[in-house]
Design a protein around this motif. Structure first.
Motif, PDB file in Angstrom:
ATOM      1  N   ILE A   5      11.098  12.934 -19.966  1.00  0.00           N
ATOM      2  CA  ILE A   5      10.290  13.375 -21.116  1.00  0.00           C
ATOM      3  C   ILE A   5      11.016  12.988 -22.408  1.00  0.00           C
ATOM      4  CG2 ILE A   5       9.205  15.389 -22.238  1.00  0.00           C
ATOM      5  CD1 ILE A   5       8.158  14.957 -19.399  1.00  0.00           C
ATOM      6  N   GLU A  43       4.994  13.890 -24.965  1.00  0.00           N
ATOM      7  CA  GLU A  43       4.158  15.095 -24.912  1.00  0.00           C
ATOM      8  C   GLU A  43       3.935  15.594 -26.335  1.00  0.00           C
ATOM      9  OE1 GLU A  43       5.362  16.976 -20.584  1.00  0.00           O
ATOM     10  OE2 GLU A  43       6.420  17.732 -22.350  1.00  0.00           O
ATOM     11  N   PRO A  49      -0.561  13.826 -22.296  1.00  0.00           N
ATOM     12  CA  PRO A  49       0.723  13.118 -22.194  1.00  0.00           C
ATOM     13  C   PRO A  49       0.495  11.656 -21.814  1.00  0.00           C
ATOM     14  CG  PRO A  49       0.637  15.024 -20.720  1.00  0.00           C
ATOM     15  CD  PRO A  49      -0.708  14.894 -21.320  1.00  0.00           C
TER      16      PRO A  49
END
Ligand code: HEM
Length: 428
Positions: A5, A43, A49
């Motif tokens: 991420i 995100e 996303p």
């Protein structure tokens, strides 16, 4: 395998029109991503996303695999969650594509439609329009010189020349060009308060979709009349090719017909004007480079290729995975959405030595601003030719060129570039 991420500030920058307008900060975030998380998930509160693809090699690998990385499934340009839901509600079969052009198609339709005009855009055919383009370039340069020594090159010159060319080739008469210019800017620059239809900041997805609907309806009305005319009175222009083409033995359906005109009418000018203005900005900043390229016999190819890399007018396109696939060491799942970030790929240190230097002498400039693979820019040869002709016609007629103020960039996540480029010049 867990998905990497991205840090919040990187994820936020790549969806923020203002970051593309300010540019330098965005580059810092993208450079960080290339070095630390070249294929990782962004995100953000308002967007689904998506994988941010920052490396040149990964952008190429995805472009060359249209079977597994599709255009038709989800928006091809970054759209927030509400916007996508609204677009789905507002489109036939809930496909979410307000326009259905080459860009929104996959096989087998994509190639069928692309082949209708592809040969027209090849260098051999373009030779036929070279004289006409040169004439348009000369008229543009005459107007520039008539401004008397100072102008906003982006607004007064670069915005008009590729528009004239593309409209001429398409078959749109000069008196309708201002309408086309306005509609294109509204379509692409719709997040920039200087360019969008209401001239106000767009604060909701509803507002954005409503505005785009108006813009698209305007385009469709216009091209409906043009089609009727070219079916009755064929000419030597692309409108005649599109209006009279057949797909699977029948006429092109209305939605695809309008989409075809719109992609040709819109893809070719803000992009080419951005890279033309980018070249002029660098020459205005660097007197030695200007001296070199204003020599009538100087080869302009390196300058043009580097200006295209440097400006990267199309800043991203999205793809959607149709299958599970491993790429760049990451496991992508069917249905995942990916942002091919061309701004980043064109500054990839693994491909471009001294990536942040403007260098027209790069031995092999592998810029990827035109994309790669099945959807690679249909107009790339035309864009290069237009830029070459403009440089050939403009530079020898100038003796001096410098910046007359601060340039400013368009605030848009999709098509970017300079919206203001104040220059001062002396005619030769
Ligand atoms: C410097 C100028 C330009 C740049 C940077 C540019 C960039 C791009 C990019 C990145 C794509 C998508 C490629 C992909 O998905 O792999 C594209 C597609 C396209 N461009 Fe350009 N473009 C430029 C000029 C033009 C011109 C002059 C025309 C023609 C009038 C044009 C027509 C198109 C069309 C029709 C497509 C869709 C092709 C397809 O989906 O098969 N572009 N362009």
């Amino acid at each position: 395998m867990t998905k990497p991420i991205l840090p919040g500030e990187v994820a936020a920058a790549v969806v923020d029109p203002v970051a593309y307008g300010t540019w330098d900060g965005l580059h810092q975030q993208l450079a960080w991503a290339r070095a630390n998380a070249p294929l990782a998930v962004a995100e953000n509160p308002d967007h689904d996303p998506f994988w941010l693809v920052t490396r040149h090699a990964d952008v190429m690998a995805i472009g060359r695999d249209p079977q597994r990385f599709a255009n038709a499934v989800r928006p091809t340009v970054l759209t927030n969650r509400d916007g996508e839901a609204l677009a789905r509600a507002a489109t036939p079969g809930n496909d979410g594509h307000l326009i259905r052009s080459l860009v929104q198609m996959d096989a087998p339709d994509h190639m069928k439609y692309r082949l209708l005009t592809q040969s027209w855009f090849m260098p051999k055919n373009l030779k036929q329009v070279e004289d006409r383009i040169r004439q348009i370039a000369r008229e543009t340069v005459d107007k520039l010189l008539a401004t008397g020594g100072e102008c906003d090159f982006a607004r007064d010159v670069a915005a008009h020349y590729p528009l004239h060319v593309v409209m001429d080739i398409l078959g749109v008469p000069p008196e309708d060009e201002p309408r086309m210019l306005m509609l294109t800017q509204q379509l692409f620059g719709s997040t920039d308060p200087d360019l969008n239809r209401s001239r106000e900041a767009i604060t909701s997805a509803e507002q954005a979709i409503a505005m785009l609907h108006y813009v698209i309806a305007d385009f469709e009305n216009y091209f409906r009349e043009l089609t009727a005319d070219r079916r009755a009175n064929p000419r030597q222009d692309i409108a005649t090719v599109i209006a009279n083409a057949t797909i699977d033995g029948g006429q092109i359906p209305d939605r695809e017909l309008a989409g075809y005109y719109m992609i040709i009418a819109t893809a070719g000018h803000d992009t080419t004007s951005a890279s033309t203005a980018g070249a002029i900005m660098e020459l205005a900043k660097n007197p030695a480079l200007f001296e070199r390229f204003r020599a009538a016999d100087s080869d302009k190819a390196g300058l043009i290729e580097e200006a295209i890399r440097w400006t990267t007018p199309v800043q991203h396109f999205m793809r959607t995975a149709r299958a599970d696939v491993e790429i760049g060491g990451q496991q992508i799942r069917e249905g995942d959405w990916l942002m091919l970030n061309y701004v980043s790929a064109n500054r990839d240190e693994a491909v471009f030595g001294d990536a942040f230097a403007f260098d027209p002498d790069r031995a092999k400039n592998q810029q990827i601003a035109f994309g790669f693979g099945a959807h690679v820019c249909l107009g790339q040869h035309l864009a290069r030719m237009e830029m070459r002709i403009m440089m050939e016609e403009l530079l020898p007629r100038l003796k001096k060129l410098e910046l007359a103020g601060e340039p400013a960039r368009v605030e848009s996540v999709f098509v970017g570039g300079l919206k203001r480029l104040p220059i001062r010049f002396e005619a030769a």
